[in-house]
Design a protein around this motif. Sequence first.
Motif, PDB file in Angstrom:
ATOM      1  N   SER A 282       0.840  -1.189   0.000  1.00 58.51           N
ATOM      2  CA  SER A 282       0.000   0.000   0.000  1.00 58.51           C
ATOM      3  C   SER A 282       0.878   1.242   0.000  1.00 58.51           C
ATOM      4  N   ALA A 283       0.310   2.334  -0.501  1.00 57.11           N
ATOM      5  CA  ALA A 283       1.098   3.567  -0.548  1.00 57.11           C
ATOM      6  C   ALA A 283       0.199   4.773  -0.351  1.00 57.11           C
ATOM      7  N   GLU A 284       0.825   5.855   0.108  1.00 59.66           N
ATOM      8  CA  GLU A 284       0.164   7.141   0.081  1.00 59.66           C
ATOM      9  C   GLU A 284       0.812   7.936  -1.036  1.00 59.66           C
ATOM     10  N   MET A 285      -0.014   8.598  -1.822  1.00 58.98           N
ATOM     11  CA  MET A 285       0.572   9.377  -2.900  1.00 58.98           C
ATOM     12  C   MET A 285       0.484  10.856  -2.567  1.00 58.98           C
ATOM     13  N   MET A 286       1.587  11.559  -2.858  1.00 57.67           N
ATOM     14  CA  MET A 286       1.600  13.005  -2.669  1.00 57.67           C
ATOM     15  C   MET A 286       1.779  13.668  -4.019  1.00 57.67           C
ATOM     16  N   VAL A 287       1.234  14.864  -4.145  1.00 56.51           N
ATOM     17  CA  VAL A 287       1.535  15.670  -5.333  1.00 56.51           C
ATOM     18  C   VAL A 287       2.317  16.887  -4.865  1.00 56.51           C
ATOM     19  N   ILE A 314      -2.498  13.273  -1.143  1.00 54.19           N
ATOM     20  CA  ILE A 314      -3.725  13.407  -1.911  1.00 54.19           C
ATOM     21  C   ILE A 314      -4.562  12.131  -1.940  1.00 54.19           C
ATOM     22  N   LEU A 315      -3.911  10.968  -1.885  1.00 55.79           N
ATOM     23  CA  LEU A 315      -4.721   9.740  -1.920  1.00 55.79           C
ATOM     24  C   LEU A 315      -3.976   8.533  -1.378  1.00 55.79           C
ATOM     25  N   GLY A 316      -4.778   7.483  -1.096  1.00 56.76           N
ATOM     26  CA  GLY A 316      -4.220   6.198  -0.693  1.00 56.76           C
ATOM     27  C   GLY A 316      -4.394   5.217  -1.850  1.00 56.76           C
ATOM     28  N   CYS A 317      -3.446   4.283  -1.979  1.00 63.15           N
ATOM     29  CA  CYS A 317      -3.529   3.357  -3.107  1.00 63.15           C
ATOM     30  C   CYS A 317      -2.717   2.097  -2.800  1.00 63.15           C
ATOM     31  N   GLY A 318      -2.760   1.151  -3.717  1.00 64.46           N
ATOM     32  CA  GLY A 318      -1.957  -0.053  -3.551  1.00 64.46           C
ATOM     33  C   GLY A 318      -2.400  -1.141  -4.504  1.00 64.46           C
ATOM     34  N   MET A 319      -1.651  -2.248  -4.469  1.00 60.69           N
ATOM     35  CA  MET A 319      -2.022  -3.415  -5.276  1.00 60.69           C
ATOM     36  C   MET A 319      -3.058  -4.215  -4.488  1.00 60.69           C
ATOM     37  N   VAL A 320      -4.144  -4.631  -5.161  1.00 63.04           N
ATOM     38  CA  VAL A 320      -5.215  -5.355  -4.472  1.00 63.04           C
ATOM     39  C   VAL A 320      -4.637  -6.579  -3.757  1.00 63.04           C
ATOM     40  N   ASP A 321      -4.928  -6.701  -2.466  1.00 65.80           N
ATOM     41  CA  ASP A 321      -4.422  -7.830  -1.671  1.00 65.80           C
ATOM     42  C   ASP A 321      -5.013  -9.131  -2.203  1.00 65.80           C
ATOM     43  N   TYR A 325      -9.294 -11.238  -3.486  1.00 68.88           N
ATOM     44  CA  TYR A 325      -9.788 -12.024  -4.622  1.00 68.88           C
ATOM     45  C   TYR A 325     -10.508 -13.280  -4.159  1.00 68.88           C
ATOM     46  N   GLY A 326     -10.074 -13.804  -3.000  1.00 67.65           N
ATOM     47  CA  GLY A 326     -10.715 -14.997  -2.455  1.00 67.65           C
ATOM     48  C   GLY A 326     -12.190 -14.772  -2.158  1.00 67.65           C
ATOM     49  N   PHE A 327     -12.560 -13.544  -1.794  1.00 67.46           N
ATOM     50  CA  PHE A 327     -13.962 -13.254  -1.465  1.00 67.46           C
ATOM     51  C   PHE A 327     -14.848 -13.125  -2.705  1.00 67.46           C
ATOM     52  N   VAL A 328     -14.238 -12.914  -3.872  1.00 69.33           N
ATOM     53  CA  VAL A 328     -15.071 -12.656  -5.059  1.00 69.33           C
ATOM     54  C   VAL A 328     -14.849 -13.701  -6.151  1.00 69.33           C
ATOM     55  N   ASP A 329     -14.169 -14.790  -5.761  1.00 73.34           N
ATOM     56  CA  ASP A 329     -14.006 -15.876  -6.701  1.00 73.34           C
ATOM     57  C   ASP A 329     -13.124 -15.512  -7.904  1.00 73.34           C
ATOM     58  N   TYR A 330     -12.120 -14.689  -7.686  1.00 74.04           N
ATOM     59  CA  TYR A 330     -11.101 -14.438  -8.716  1.00 74.04           C
ATOM     60  C   TYR A 330      -9.895 -15.304  -8.356  1.00 74.04           C
ATOM     61  N   ASP A 331      -9.124 -15.672  -9.371  1.00 71.50           N
ATOM     62  CA  ASP A 331      -7.938 -16.488  -9.115  1.00 71.50           C
ATOM     63  C   ASP A 331      -6.713 -15.575  -8.963  1.00 71.50           C
ATOM     64  N   PRO A 332      -6.191 -15.433  -7.735  1.00 75.11           N
ATOM     65  CA  PRO A 332      -5.067 -14.496  -7.519  1.00 75.11           C
ATOM     66  C   PRO A 332      -3.803 -14.906  -8.278  1.00 75.11           C
ATOM     67  N   LYS A 333      -3.763 -16.155  -8.768  1.00 76.33           N
ATOM     68  CA  LYS A 333      -2.586 -16.557  -9.560  1.00 76.33           C
ATOM     69  C   LYS A 333      -2.695 -16.015 -10.981  1.00 76.33           C
ATOM     70  N   LYS A 334      -3.920 -15.711 -11.412  1.00 74.53           N
ATOM     71  CA  LYS A 334      -4.104 -15.281 -12.803  1.00 74.53           C
ATOM     72  C   LYS A 334      -4.274 -13.767 -12.949  1.00 74.53           C
ATOM     73  N   VAL A 335      -4.844 -13.132 -11.929  1.00 73.41           N
ATOM     74  CA  VAL A 335      -5.120 -11.699 -12.092  1.00 73.41           C
ATOM     75  C   VAL A 335      -4.377 -10.875 -11.038  1.00 73.41           C
ATOM     76  N   SER A 336      -4.202  -9.617 -11.369  1.00 68.40           N
ATOM     77  CA  SER A 336      -3.644  -8.675 -10.396  1.00 68.40           C
ATOM     78  C   SER A 336      -4.290  -7.327 -10.682  1.00 68.40           C
ATOM     79  N   GLY A 337      -4.149  -6.423  -9.725  1.00 64.52           N
ATOM     80  CA  GLY A 337      -4.794  -5.135  -9.958  1.00 64.52           C
ATOM     81  C   GLY A 337      -4.410  -4.121  -8.915  1.00 64.52           C
ATOM     82  N   PHE A 338      -4.863  -2.894  -9.146  1.00 67.08           N
ATOM     83  CA  PHE A 338      -4.590  -1.848  -8.158  1.00 67.08           C
ATOM     84  C   PHE A 338      -5.871  -1.101  -7.819  1.00 67.08           C
TER      85      PHE A 338
END
Length: 372
Positions: A282-287, A314-321, A325-338
Amino acid sequence: MYSVPKLKSFTEAALDKAVEKLLAALKEEASAIKTEAEWKTFRDRWMARKNGVLTEINDLWLKAAPKEAKREVGQRVNQLKALVEEAVAKAEDLPAHGSAADSPKAATDSLDVTLPGNRRPLGSEHPVIKTMHEIVSVFRNLGYSVEEGPVIETDYYNFEALNFPPNHPARDTQDTLFISNQESKPQRERLLLRTHTSPVQIRTMEKMKPPVRIVIPGKVHRNDPPDASHSPMFHQVEGLAVDTNITFCDLKGTLDHAMKVLFGSSVKTSFRPSFFPFTEPSAEMMVSCFICGGSGKRGSEPCRPCKQTGWIEILGCGMVDPNVYGFVDYDPKKVSGFAFGMGADRIAILKYGVDDIQLFFNGDVRFLEQFG
Ligand SMILES: [Zn+2]
């Protein structure tokens, strides 16, 4: 006072006599009117749908008439209706009742077309909504679609599915307003006012397979006492991108582009590590401060919005833990996201140089119309 008699006979002569009596009563009553109130009583007595004279002749004469007399009685009743309406309209114009200005008809007759018209001021977008629309449009132009969700959420969507387990200390960072009297329900079903727009990420991933690119504007609540920078109700715009091979570089590139569109092409962005349960890392982004240009000073004065640091968080962000994905039936080995989220009110404050968030919500038109 005249009342409608039942007819014993429906011969022409009997009808003539009944009509004559009725018209005489009409004429007499109309001529006695002196005030507008009396005219209204007169109108209602003759024309009211319930118990008016016209209704009564319809019931007592026409409906009661034998089949062979219906046609004749019907014609007479129609004539009477026209005559009564005429008498009522005529009585309204009688100069006898009160001054001309009392009469509704006189008022319209004496309309002064040279008077200025009624001013209907045009509304405009509220500065916070305007800011939200600007943020949303930046991401729409990148191909993101807009998703929305309920403001009253369940514990499951607001916390559990976002990797905040029950009793996890991270829940304490979002001082939550719960709906009362739900102790009998299992915790995940209990209702609360959502503390962030993130539940919409879960709701969207439940109904949509990757690739997902969404932006989520919305209202959120936390139990923060109101002051110049806090409000128990505020607004977020959140985003989510899930696909194959999405990396932290995509996150940085996307957000850097968005900030340049929002705050000007010369702003720089900087990231520092942070923690959110639903993103890892996770990260905090500054401008860089777009008010002082990053110098921390405005002339000889210190720059307050960036606290003289030259940077604005200005905002908080990060790569989806992957747990999410386990809660929504996505395969964490196949997908990634932010994912990322920002406070629209805070950005509006910075953009417009407002020094108190309360001004946005106490509805003073003198304040709001400055943004029209
Ligand atoms: Zn500054």
